[in-house]
Enzyme design. Structure first.
Site, PDB file in Angstrom:
ATOM      1  N   GLN A  34       0.816  -1.212   0.000  1.00 31.94           N
ATOM      2  CA  GLN A  34       0.000   0.000   0.000  1.00 31.94           C
ATOM      3  C   GLN A  34       0.845   1.256   0.000  1.00 31.94           C
ATOM      4  OE1 GLN A  34      -1.672   0.323   4.406  1.00 31.94           O
ATOM      5  NE2 GLN A  34      -1.898  -1.763   3.610  1.00 31.94           N
ATOM      6  N   HIS A  69       0.142   5.577   0.906  1.00 32.04           N
ATOM      7  CA  HIS A  69      -0.790   6.561   1.441  1.00 32.04           C
ATOM      8  C   HIS A  69      -0.592   7.890   0.726  1.00 32.04           C
ATOM      9  CE1 HIS A  69      -1.666   3.569   4.352  1.00 32.04           C
ATOM     10  NE2 HIS A  69      -0.496   3.655   4.942  1.00 32.04           N
ATOM     11  N   GLU A 129       2.730   7.573   8.970  1.00 35.04           N
ATOM     12  CA  GLU A 129       2.593   6.691  10.128  1.00 35.04           C
ATOM     13  C   GLU A 129       3.961   6.265  10.651  1.00 35.04           C
ATOM     14  OE1 GLU A 129       0.080   3.780   8.286  1.00 35.04           O
ATOM     15  OE2 GLU A 129       1.739   2.696   7.398  1.00 35.04           O
ATOM     16  N   HIS A 158       4.793   0.172   0.933  1.00 33.06           N
ATOM     17  CA  HIS A 158       5.175  -0.673   2.052  1.00 33.06           C
ATOM     18  C   HIS A 158       4.137  -1.767   2.266  1.00 33.06           C
ATOM     19  CE1 HIS A 158       2.536   2.433   3.759  1.00 33.06           C
ATOM     20  NE2 HIS A 158       2.169   1.521   4.659  1.00 33.06           N
ATOM     21  N   ARG A 218      -3.859   0.513  -2.791  1.00 33.78           N
ATOM     22  CA  ARG A 218      -3.236  -0.805  -2.739  1.00 33.78           C
ATOM     23  C   ARG A 218      -2.484  -1.138  -4.024  1.00 33.78           C
ATOM     24  NH1 ARG A 218      -7.984  -1.021   0.068  1.00 33.78           N
ATOM     25  NH2 ARG A 218      -7.757  -1.685   2.249  1.00 33.78           N
TER      26      ARG A 218
END
Length: 400
Positions: free
Chosen positions: A98, A100, A135, A261, A280
C-alpha cells in the site's frame, strides 16, 4: 456529567482476516474464540471511535461537544479534530502492499469520488476521508515489512538472480524504477500469469529453505495466500523490488506519503494521522486502482532508517520523533521506584502494554495490562507502578 481530567477509554477491535487469534485478546483481556484479531484502535475515527467508560459516549462525540477542553486550543485551531489514530497490530498474515496519499492528493481524491457519488463503504472507493496518513510503528516483537524501493544495484541483482524476472532487466537498465514498476503493473493479466506461474512452480517445488530476509521466502508465502484459481497477484513482483526490513522489539520506522510498504509478520504499536486512506498495490483480494496508485507512489530508492527513539533525561520516556506534525509516539518504561510526571499539552492517549499503573492528578485511576486512558489538555498527572510496566503514549507535538 463533567469528564474528569484523566479518564478510561475502551478501544475498538478490528477483525481483519490477516490478524492473529490470541495476541490482542490476551492483551485486552478477552477470551480467544477462533476469530482473527488484527488491530485495536484508540481514537475518534468514524470507522471505530473509542468509548469513554465514564459516560458511555464515543470519544468522537465528546470531542465534537468539547473540542477545546479535550484537545486544547492550539490543536483545535490547527487541526479542528483529534489529529491522530493510535493502534496495536497483530500481523499474522501478510498485509496488502500500500501507499498513502499526501494531504493535497487526499483532498483532491476525496472530493472527486464524492462528486462521482461513490459511496464511502464502496469496495471501489480509494479515499475514505480527506486526510493524509503518514505513520510510525514500533515493533513489539521481531517484525518484518517491505519498505520502499531497493537501491538500483540491489534491484538489478534481484532481476539477474531470478530467472523468471530476467526479462525485466533491460527495461530497468534502459529506463528507471518508474518504468520497471509501470511495466509490471500495467501489463496484461495474461502476461503476469505467465511470468509468475513459472516462478510459483519453481518456488513451491523447490526443496530449498529460504530465510525471512530473502524475497523468495515471502513470495512463496504470497503464492500460497493470494494466487487463487491460478490468477497471479502483481504484488509478488514488489517483493523482489522493495527493501525487506527486520525490526527488533523497540525499533521503529516512519512511513511518509508515497512510500510503498507492506507489513509481513509480527506485532507492533502504530500511530498515524487520523485517516483510513489506502491505495493498494497487490497482495490482496481487494480493489487495486493502478492509475491512482501510480499517481501517488514515489519512484525512488529508499534506504530504510530504523529509529531507536530518544531517551529523555528522566530515563523513563523514549520519544520516537518523526517529521509528522500530527502525532508523536513515546514509550514509558516504569520500574518499581520510578515516577513519571508531566503536563499534557493536548489530548494524550495511553495504553498499558505490561504491568499495572496508577495514574493520579485531580482524579486517580488504576489500570491493568491492555487498558487505555486519556488525559485532557492542560492536565498535570503522575504515573507510577508497583512493578515494572510498559506504557505507550500518543499525543500531538503542537505546544500550548
Amino acid at each position: 456529567m463533567d469528564l474528569p481530567e484523566i479518564f478510561k477509554i475502551k478501544g475498538v477491535m478490528q477483525n481483519y482476516s490477516w490478524g492473529g487469534e490470541c495476541f490482542l485478546p490476551h492483551l485486552v483481556g478477552i477470551q480467544p474464540d477462533g476469530n482473527t484479531y488484527a488491530e485495536y484502535w484508540m481514537g475518534d475515527h468514524i470507522k471505530g471511535p473509542s468509548i469513554v467508560e465514564n459516560n458511555g459516549q464515543s470519544l468522537k462525540e465528546l470531542i465534537e461537544q468539547k473540542p477545546i477542553e479535550l484537545l486544547g486550543y492550539p490543536v483545535f485551531k490547527k487541526f479542528g479534530r483529534l489529529p491522530y489514530l493510535f493502534k496495536v497490530l497483530d500481523v499474522n498474515d501478510m498485509l496488502s502492499i500500500q501507499v498513502h496519499p499526501s494531504k493535497k492528493e487526499a483532498e483532491k481524491g476525496y472530493t472527486k469520488e464524492n462528486e462521482k457519488g461513490i459511496p464511502l463503504n464502496s469496495s471501489y472507493r480509494n479515499y475514505k476521508d480527506n486526510n493524509h496518513k503518514p505513520e510510525i510503528m514500533v515493533a513489539l516483537s521481531e517484525f518484518w515489512l517491505l519498505h520502499g524501493f531497493l537501491s538500483d544495484n540491489d534491484l538489478g541483482d534481484n532481476l539477474k538472480q531470478v530467472p523468471e524476472l530476467a526479462h525485466l532487466l533491460p527495461v530497468f537498465k534502459e529506463g528507471s524504477i518508474k518504468k520497471l514498476y509501470q511495466q509490471v503493473m500495467l501489463e496484461p493479466q495474461s502476461e503476469t500469469d505467465k511470468v509468475l506461474s513459472a516462478l510459483k512452480s519453481r518456488l513451491l517445488s523447490s526443496k530449498l529453505e529460504w530465510n525471512k530476509s530473502s524475497p523468495e521466502y515471502w513470495a512463496k508465502k504470497a503464492f500460497e495466500s493470494f494466487c487463487i484459481d491460478n490468477k497471479m497477484d502483481k504484488g509478488i513482483y514488489s517483493i523482489f523490488f522493495f527493501n525487506i526490513v527486520k525490526l527488533n522489539p523497540g525499533e521503529a520506522i516512519f512511513q511518509d506519503a508515497g512510500i510503498p510498504h507492506a507489513y509481513l509478520e509480527g506485532q507492533n504499536m502504530e500511530l498515524m494521522a487520523n485517516s483510513d486512506n489506502v491505495l493498494r498495490g497487490g497482495l490482496t483480494q481487494k480493489n487495486v486502482d493502478v492509475p491512482e496508485l501510480l499517481r501517488n507512489i514515489k519512484f525512488e530508492s529508499i534506504l530504510p532508517v530504523k529509529l531507536e527513539g530518544e531517551l529523555q533525561s528522566d530515563n523513563i520516556e523514549r520519544v520516537y520523533k518523526s517529521p509528522a506534525k500530527d502525532f508523536e509516539l513515546s514509550q514509558l518504561s516504569l520500574s518499581v521506584d520510578s515516577l513519571y510526571s508531566s503536563i499534557s499539552n493536548n489530548l494524550e492517549i495511553f495504553i498499558v502494554l505490561e504491568g499495572e499503573v496508577v495514574v493520579s492528578g485531580h482524579s486517580l485511576l488504576k489500570l491493568n495490562k491492555g487498558e487505555v486512558f486519556g488525559v485532557k489538555a492542560g492536565a498535570k498527572y503522575t504515573l507510577k507502578s508497583n512493578e515494572s510496566a510498559i506504557i505507550y503514549k500518543a499525543k500531538c507535538p503542537v505546544e500550548l
